[in-house]
Write a protein that holds these residues in place. Structure first.
Motif, short mmCIF file in Angstrom:
data_model
loop_
_atom_site.label_atom_id
_atom_site.label_comp_id
_atom_site.label_asym_id
_atom_site.label_seq_id
_atom_site.Cartn_x
_atom_site.Cartn_y
_atom_site.Cartn_z
N GLU A 86 13.72 31.05 47.33
CA GLU A 86 13.74 30.81 48.59
C GLU A 86 12.38 31.08 49.27
O GLU A 86 11.93 30.14 50.44
CB GLU A 86 14.47 31.97 49.26
CG GLU A 86 16.00 31.65 49.28
CD GLU A 86 16.51 30.35 49.81
OE1 GLU A 86 16.17 30.06 50.97
OE2 GLU A 86 17.34 29.68 49.06
N SER A 97 23.93 37.87 31.13
CA SER A 97 24.03 39.03 31.92
C SER A 97 23.84 40.40 30.61
O SER A 97 23.89 39.86 29.52
CB SER A 97 25.47 39.34 32.43
OG SER A 97 25.54 38.22 33.47
N ALA A 113 19.56 28.41 39.39
CA ALA A 113 19.95 29.17 40.53
C ALA A 113 21.53 28.80 40.61
O ALA A 113 22.41 29.79 40.78
CB ALA A 113 19.19 28.90 41.63
N LEU A 149 23.41 30.37 37.83
CA LEU A 149 23.90 31.71 38.21
C LEU A 149 24.82 32.09 39.23
O LEU A 149 25.57 33.22 38.81
CB LEU A 149 22.70 32.38 38.83
CG LEU A 149 21.33 32.97 38.29
CD1 LEU A 149 20.07 33.05 39.10
CD2 LEU A 149 21.56 33.97 37.19
N ASP A 150 25.29 31.22 40.04
CA ASP A 150 26.42 31.32 40.88
C ASP A 150 27.66 30.73 40.38
O ASP A 150 28.79 30.84 41.00
CB ASP A 150 26.02 30.74 42.06
CG ASP A 150 25.03 31.11 43.02
OD1 ASP A 150 24.79 32.31 42.60
OD2 ASP A 150 24.06 30.47 43.57
N GLY A 192 15.50 38.99 37.05
CA GLY A 192 16.73 39.30 37.67
C GLY A 192 17.39 38.09 38.60
O GLY A 192 16.49 37.42 39.07
N ALA A 193 18.59 38.03 38.77
CA ALA A 193 19.24 36.85 39.63
C ALA A 193 18.73 37.22 40.96
O ALA A 193 18.48 36.01 41.64
CB ALA A 193 20.83 36.94 39.45
N ASP A 194 18.72 38.18 41.51
CA ASP A 194 18.05 38.37 42.97
C ASP A 194 16.74 37.99 43.00
O ASP A 194 16.50 37.25 43.94
CB ASP A 194 18.30 39.89 43.32
CG ASP A 194 19.75 40.13 43.49
OD1 ASP A 194 20.61 39.10 43.63
OD2 ASP A 194 20.03 41.36 43.80
N ASP A 195 15.93 38.39 42.17
CA ASP A 195 14.45 37.94 41.97
C ASP A 195 14.41 36.34 41.76
O ASP A 195 13.38 35.71 42.49
CB ASP A 195 13.64 38.83 40.96
CG ASP A 195 13.52 40.15 41.35
OD1 ASP A 195 13.58 40.46 42.48
OD2 ASP A 195 13.40 40.76 40.51
N TRP A 196 15.15 35.78 41.04
CA TRP A 196 15.14 34.33 40.98
C TRP A 196 15.62 33.60 42.24
O TRP A 196 14.79 32.70 42.65
CB TRP A 196 16.12 34.03 40.05
CG TRP A 196 16.13 32.56 39.36
CD1 TRP A 196 16.68 31.38 39.90
CD2 TRP A 196 15.13 31.87 38.46
NE1 TRP A 196 16.33 30.27 39.35
CE2 TRP A 196 15.32 30.48 38.48
CE3 TRP A 196 14.18 32.36 37.64
CZ2 TRP A 196 14.57 29.77 37.57
CZ3 TRP A 196 13.37 31.64 36.89
CH2 TRP A 196 13.89 30.51 36.76
N ARG A 197 16.66 34.14 42.73
CA ARG A 197 16.84 33.42 44.13
C ARG A 197 15.79 33.74 45.19
O ARG A 197 15.68 32.76 46.07
CB ARG A 197 18.41 34.14 44.64
CG ARG A 197 19.28 33.65 43.86
CD ARG A 197 20.89 34.20 44.36
NE ARG A 197 21.99 34.02 43.59
CZ ARG A 197 22.49 34.74 42.63
NH1 ARG A 197 21.88 36.09 42.52
NH2 ARG A 197 23.35 34.57 41.82
N ALA A 198 15.31 35.10 45.35
CA ALA A 198 14.10 35.30 46.18
C ALA A 198 13.09 34.32 45.96
O ALA A 198 12.34 33.79 47.00
CB ALA A 198 13.91 36.60 46.14
#
Length: 169
Positions: free
Chosen positions: A79, A44, A163, A166-167, A70-76
């Motif tokens: 998916e 972070s 991922a 990240l969580d 970014g974390a959201d981009d990684w998860r996206a």
């Protein structure tokens, strides 16, 4: 997420992960966790890529390409994987994360594939399924030229583990 390209490979670009974590913390990053020795870092408050590259060069004598995602981009990206059936063998499925939006000629990308390989470009990620293994493929050596941007690949087992990290702070 910070990905470093070409470190700790074949005796070149030696960068111990403990020292990388300390360097990043010294630059103000928090929650720094590394995964394996190939430059995968969950963090972070990441400093700018240029600052990270310059600090590594000053401390270790080489300048690896670094990519922040970014974390959201990684998860996206995880998916969006178009080859979900290939997840059964996650070391044969790869994501090439691109530094910039590729200016790829998708026909040239498709022509470079061999032996049942598949590739699909979605945004700044090129998904690549190599059923005979990445080491036997000629495609990875051509990726950056075909995409017109620096890129670094991670197999899907690594993508999934990062991922998960990240969580779990």
């Amino acid at each position: 997420m910070l990905l470093l390209r070409g470190i700790n490979v074949g005796g070149h670009g030696k960068l111990p992960m403990a020292e990388l974590r300390a360097l990043l913390e010294g630059l103000g990053a928090t929650g720094v966790q590394s995964y394996i020795q190939s430059g995968n870092v969950v963090l972070s408050d990441a400093p700018a890529v240029e600052q990270i590259e310059a600090a590594i060069e000053a401390g270790f004598g080489f300048r690896p390409a670094c990519l922040l995602i970014g974390a959201d981009d990684w998860r996206a990206a995880m998916e969006a994987d178009p080859f979900k059936e290939a997840r059964e063998t996650p070391k044969l499925l790869h994501c090439f994360f691109c530094a910039r939006q590729p200016a790829a000629d998708i026909l040239a990308v498709e022509k470079a594939l061999e032996n049942g390989e598949r590739a699909e470009l979605l945004g700044r990620v090129l998904y690549f399924h190599a059923p005979n293994g990445m080491g036997k493929s000629k495609f990875p050596a051509k990726v950056e030229r075909l995409l017109g941007t620096p890129a670094t690949a991670r197999n899907f087992a690594t993508v999934a583990k990062l991922a998960e990290m990240l969580d779990t702070p």
